[in-house]
Structures are given as C-alpha cells and as structure tokens.
Design an enzyme around this catalytic site. Sequence first.
Site, PDB file in Angstrom:
ATOM      1  N   HIS A 105      43.020  44.886  43.283  1.00  0.00           N
ATOM      2  CA  HIS A 105      43.683  44.000  44.228  1.00  0.00           C
ATOM      3  C   HIS A 105      44.564  44.807  45.184  1.00  0.00           C
ATOM      4  CE1 HIS A 105      43.247  40.579  41.073  1.00  0.00           C
ATOM      5  NE2 HIS A 105      42.210  40.626  41.880  1.00  0.00           N
ATOM      6  N   HIS A 120      35.137  38.937  46.929  1.00  0.00           N
ATOM      7  CA  HIS A 120      36.201  39.469  46.074  1.00  0.00           C
ATOM      8  C   HIS A 120      35.675  39.853  44.693  1.00  0.00           C
ATOM      9  CE1 HIS A 120      40.497  39.630  44.735  1.00  0.00           C
ATOM     10  NE2 HIS A 120      39.944  39.345  43.571  1.00  0.00           N
ATOM     11  N   GLU A 121      34.966  38.930  44.041  1.00  0.00           N
ATOM     12  CA  GLU A 121      34.526  39.200  42.666  1.00  0.00           C
ATOM     13  C   GLU A 121      33.414  40.243  42.625  1.00  0.00           C
ATOM     14  OE1 GLU A 121      36.518  38.302  40.675  1.00  0.00           O
ATOM     15  OE2 GLU A 121      37.481  36.543  41.537  1.00  0.00           O
ATOM     16  N   HIS A 173      35.113  43.615  42.815  1.00  0.00           N
ATOM     17  CA  HIS A 173      35.599  44.191  41.558  1.00  0.00           C
ATOM     18  C   HIS A 173      34.511  45.029  40.893  1.00  0.00           C
ATOM     19  CE1 HIS A 173      39.575  42.596  41.394  1.00  0.00           C
ATOM     20  NE2 HIS A 173      39.214  41.320  41.327  1.00  0.00           N
TER      21      HIS A 173
END
Length: 898
Positions: free
Chosen positions: A456, A446-447, A450
């Site tokens: 999101h 997820h990070e 980014h």
Amino acid sequence: MNTKMNERWRTPMKLKYLSCTILAPLAIGVFSATAADNNSAIYFNTSQPINDLQGSLAAEVKFAQSQILPAHPKEGDSQPHLTSLRKSLLLVRPVKADDKTPVQVEARDDNNKILGTLTLYPPSSLPDTIYHLDGVPEGGIDFTPHNGTKKIINTVAEVNKLSDASGSSIHSHLTNNALVEIHTANGRWVRDIYLPQGPDLEGKMVRFVSSAGYSSTVFYGDRKVTLSVGNTLLFKYVNGQWFRSGELENNRITYAQHIWSAELPAHWIVPGLNLVIKQGNLSGRLNDIKIGAPGELLLHTIDIGMLTTPRDRFDFAKDKEAHREYFQTIPVSRMIVNNYAPLHLKEVMLPTGELLTDMDPGNGGWHSGTMRQRIGKELVSHGIDNANYGLNSTAGLGENSHPYVVAQLAAHNSRGNYANGIQVHGGSGGGGIVTLDSTLGNEFSHEVGHNYGLGHYVDGFKGSVHRSAENNNSTWGWDGDKKRFIPNFYPSQTNEKSCLNNQCQEPFDGHKFGFDAMAGGSPFSAANRFTMYTPNSSAIIQRFFENKAVFDSRSSTGFSKWNADTQEMEPYEHTIDRAEQITASVNELSESKMAELMAEYAVVKVHMWNGNWTRNIYIPTASADNRGSILTINHEAGYNSYLFINGDEKVVSQGYKKSFVSDGQFWKERDVVDTREARKPEQFGVPVTTLVGYYDPEGTLSSYIYPAMYGAYGFTYSDDSQNLSDNDCQLQVDTKEGQLRFRLANHRANNTVMNKFHINVPTESQPTQATLVCNNKILDTKSLTPAPEGLTYTVNGQALPAKENEGCIVSVNSGKRYCLPVGQRSGYSLPDWIVGQEVYVDSGAKAKVLLSDWDNLSYNRIGEFVGNVNPADMKKVKAWNGQYLDFSKPRSMRVVYK
C-alpha cells in the site's frame, strides 16, 4: 410541468482546437454564457527537450507501450523500460523544433541488419487523448432547444425511475420537450442515472441541478460524470451522442508540441534494437535502448457459490473489452484470460473433515469467513494454479504450498452462506490469488497489484501520486489499440490538489492528478475502467514479470525465463519435490526409531540448532530394507554431535550439511541430495477439467472429491501409472482413453488435517469418474458431468505460438493470426481481414508454411517458410519459379509437413 424557456447556451468549438464556454448558474432555469474564443492547444509537457541521440540531429526520444517512457530516465526517476515483443509508439521531439521537414526512422537489430524504415507522422497528427471527443460539429454546439418547452422532474417517484439503464423515463419526457430538467435533493436521489440513446433525440437537452448530499453518476454513452451537491450539469444530443458542457474543453489537451510519431511493430522491439532518426540532412542514432523481458500474465477467472448459488457478477470475466483494457495498463507482451465455468457448491467439505450442507456455523464477511479462506482461496484458486504446475497434492491448510514460478493468478468472485447470512467476499490479493467483489475498477487493479509484490502507498508521495511533466513519477498512459493517450489526471476541472503525507501535487489546468492503484486511486474515465499505475509502480511490476517464468511449448523444459545477462528467454526447469520425507525429532534419534522412519519415508532429515540439539545420532545398518533411503544431516548447533553410521563414529560440527544414501551395504556420504523432479506439461493451452478436493492418507477423516471445474485454457501432465504401487495414495480418473492414475503424497502434510489435491486432465479425454485411493482402499468416488460448451479464453498482445502441426501468419498491424493445420490451404485466397496485410510467419515444429503473392498459389510464385520469420526476411525470398519475390503481404497459403 411544461414551461416556455427564454434560455440560450452556446459553446463554439472545432474538432481539435476549440472555443470554450464559461457557464455560471444565476438561478434555476437561468444561465448566462460568456464565450471566450481560444483555439490554442493545452500542452501537458512543456519542458525543454533533452537530447537522447548521437549525431547531428538532437532530439528527445520517448516510447509508449502501456505508458509513455523515456529513452533515458532522469536521475532518481523510477520508470519502466520497453517490453520485448510489444508494439510501441515512437515519439521524437527535436531540440530545435521543425514541424515541416519530414522525419524518418531506420530500425536495425543487434547485427546491424535493417529491420525496416518508417516515415513519422508530423506533430499535427500526434494522437489525441481519450478525453478527445470526435463528432463535434465544426461550427460548434448551440445549447438552444428546438422549441421552448421543458419538463421539470422534481418528485421522488420520477427521480427513482432515472436508474433504468435504458434511460426510458428521460426518453419519454424528451419526446414532447426540448429540455428535461432534473432536480435531486436529500430524499430525492438515485445513485446512477442513464441518458437515453436514439436518433429521435437530436437537438434535445438534459440539465441536472443537485441539492443532494450524496453524489450521483450520470452515464451517457461510453462516458460518465459525477453529479455532486451544488453542481449543475448540462447535456445536448448532437450527431448521435450526448455532449456535456465543459468537457469539450478537453479536446484542446495534447501531450506536447513538436512531436513526430510512428508505431514500431512488435517484432522490432527486442534487445539490440537501435534507431537512426533522420530529418533533412541531420541524423542521430539511439543505440542504448533498454528492452526487457516479454512478460506474460495468465489470469484464470471463476465465480463460486458456497452453500448458495454463484453471484453472477464477475463482470471482468464476461467482458473481453475489459481484458483488453487491463492489458493496456501493465508492461507485458501477452495477457491470457482463461474463464472457468461457474462453480455451485451445494455442500462444502473442510480439510478438518467437517461437511457443511446448509450453512457455515461461523460468521462470514468481506474479509472473513472459513469458506472464504479454505475453499475460495486455498482449494479453488490455488488448486487451479497448482494443477497447472503439475503439483498433484499439497498441505490442506495455508497458502505456503504454492510455487508461484509463473505470473499465473486465479481470480475469483465468491459468496457463502454463513450463520450471519449470505456474505459476499472480496478485497484481497497475493501469492497467485485474487479475491474480488467488484471486478471493474480499482479493486481489480489493487488486488492484482498485490500479486505483483506491491504494497500500500508504495514509496509514499513520490511513488504513489501521478505528477506533472517536470517532476519524477510523471507519465501518460497509452492505449495502443485505440491509438489514444490516457492523461494522468481526471477529465473534469475541479481545481483540486492531490495530497499525500502532507505533500501536494497542484492540478494541471484545473484537473486533479490521480493516485496509484495501491494508494486509493481510481480509473480516470470509462475509456479504461482500471486504474493507471504510476511509473514507480509500473517499474516494480515489470521487475516482477522479468523474474517469472512463462509456460512455453517450444522450450525443451516446457518453461522459459528471462536471463538479464544474455537478454534472452532461456529454458527454465520447473521442479517440485514429491519425495516422501520427514524431519526426525532430536529426541527420537535411536537406531530403532530411525529404522522405523526410513521404512515409511524416502528421506529422513536431522536438523539441529542451538536449543534443538542432542548428542548422539544412531543410524541403522545399511541393508536391502533401506536401499535407496536418504539421510540428510544439517547441523547448525554450536555443540558437536556424534553420528553412528556404517559401524563408525563420526563427529558432526556446526556447519556440517551432507546426505547419506544407502546402497544396501553402506551409507555413502555425498553432497545434499536434491530430490526435486522436473515437471514439463504434456499438453499446453488446452481445455481442462480441474479436479480438487481433500484426502486423508491415514483414512480417519472423510475424504472428498469436489465437483469438477472446467476451464478453457490450461496445462496437463502425464499420469504416474508407470511408477505407482497399489499402496500409494492416488487419484484415478476414468476417461474414454482408459484410466489415468496420479500420484498423491502418502502422508499428511499437516498432522491434524487432510491434504488437498489438484489435478488437470484434458477435457478432450472426456473424464467420467474420479476415485481417491490410499493403501489400496477407496476413500471417495465422484461421477463427472460433461464440460459445458462455450468456455472461452482471450489473448491480448503477442499471439500464441503455433501448435506443433500448425502454420500461422500473423498480422503485423493487428496481431490477429490466421492458422491452418498441416494438409490444409486457404482456398482461392486468404480471408478478407488479412489478405494483403503485412504479416510474419509462425509455424509449429512439424509444419511448413507455403505462401504466394498470387491468388490460389498460382504460377509457382510460392515461398517456403519454417519457424518464426519476420516481414523483413520475407521481402526477398526465392520462389519455386526461381524469382526473388516479396511474400510479406501474401494472398494465398498452404501448410504442409516440414
């Protein structure tokens, strides 16, 4: 307690297509089993194949790299395309099914030159999924204990022992019992339970019965399963591994019927590739294969402790298999993970000049804390990135001074001592920074996501939920090393829908579909501990990589970047602006004030817009004092201004944007001067000592050099000794080869705080001391300790290019390379792990590779190779003895000067 059992469970099964068992709990300790023989496969993709070929053979063509991708996506379906220089599985499904007549593929380049021919594997050999279990007995698994004894574990003390990673408690009970039955309940529960391993466990069984409100995770070998309230799980140890009743059904799952397959080598996957596919007398051609950039991810890792020790929980950094697994989830040709030594900061200097020696007086948290932002993110992570860009100094506050021209990320674990205690930080990513708590699992995916520009819940339901085969946004993952497909659904049959924004995806054969890493997803199994990105997200990720440069030692500029028009990597000039410059206030444009600014700054800018305007701009007379000074006017205001320069008056209107350069006699007007300078690394991919800290050009705040950071792989730049004055701010580094002097900005970038600096020096130079100097005054000095041994980096995918004085051969099959420096030879023969394998040659700028198809470079059966040479160009080469020989599977090697 020991009791006799009259229980019997049986699951008949076969290696690939197996019988299944339906188990229904009737009461504690009693099961009935209904066997339903079913040897049929369960196909994920049952859609009718659509022809992708031109010619008499009609067939659907797909490829698999990090995931399966179509040769021609459906309209409205956002899918990635092939990534250059990454091996790919070719999947061919004839429109008219024929599982018997052999299929061949002939690959040609954009000049119609044959790259090679492969015979495809028949549909019966289509690779299995990661859920497929090997080692299942042909006769099935009989869930009957060898003797009739069992041990029931149902006390708090006994259950608490189950979290031992060795499984020793369960192991001890299985010694004298055929079955261990474990009962969890509220107040009698542990989060993680481990089943033991060992040859003495053959035939032993474990059963879990859960009444606990909290779920547990049962780990068995390299697999795991969730134990939830109301569930019963049954395991048996057979052929050296645990099998769970119910999971054997997954051996029936396969991607689709009638698919022929073959692996295409990485060096074939370049723009211009076309394929001719033949089956019997039928032939079809695939010409328009879209192949994109050979993207590259460079990921640095560091574990930071701020006023406390590092946490030592950066599992990803330590686990080379985790590097490989994450590589399998992204559309790149190469991924490099560079590990830094842990960093323990016993004191912390902030850019404000405040020195923390005990604790941060503010509060910290997972998403908060001064040290989390200023030190972990801005100073350390961006410091590592910027040092590799050759950007010596930047503003002391904020994340805006980061060029982000390369897909280079610095990931850190960090924790700090705050007023509210020691706080672990995590949960953020973007702009070249990854702040992590848990480093194996969705937080990592997820990070890092980014940093690719993903937000999101990208595109809501249609982009964030994995779908069934007939829908858009559907694919399976592919592990090119393990040769296994990764389904886009979970292994357990829960019959759950996958819903988002009031839209739902029905399960596949009872299996719940997954969510994207940016939408609360999770890894599907322990076979890959990272979350599979949806095709929609993968396409966005691919565009991110195709718009980033890569460090390239063979480029004239030190960097290369993809040109979508030419479909080639081309030299890219990475530039930074180190000119001392200031934007003058519109309230202070008198001749004396402008002269004062020009005496201090190389570039003075005047920028006007509506609401920020003045009538007159006065420029001092050109003279020796301001020779070389640059004045830039950018007039965006609706009212005119008047520029008094060179003894004249000039009307400046809206839209005027020019520079003036003093030659000592006149101010000469020209297009806006670009003061940026190109930066090219001097050394590529070497161990580095990274120096970071804060300095105050004004000398009023306390400058500070942090303890050195040591990495295994980085980029260094030449110092600035040739163009520094004694008054310039600089970092001086003493090494075994003398002193290096690196230029720093002479003015604060932020008015109220210090600047930060970040510089790499080669660890090989053995730096011993660093000194900060401004205006010929020492601001701080730091002794540097020797770099620790054992720092490593990993490369997954395309091998790194050979060094200047080095020659390499690279295995086409494994990607592993064997390299020698100029002047050395392999000995009598090549190492066993590569001798006789098909290889390609990669030699540095000053090296030539000599290969022989004979041991010991014998009988003048030697061919000469320079640069990058593919196997197809090594199969018929004139040897020293005058014969044309095949050197694509060499037996001995030597490297000489070119």
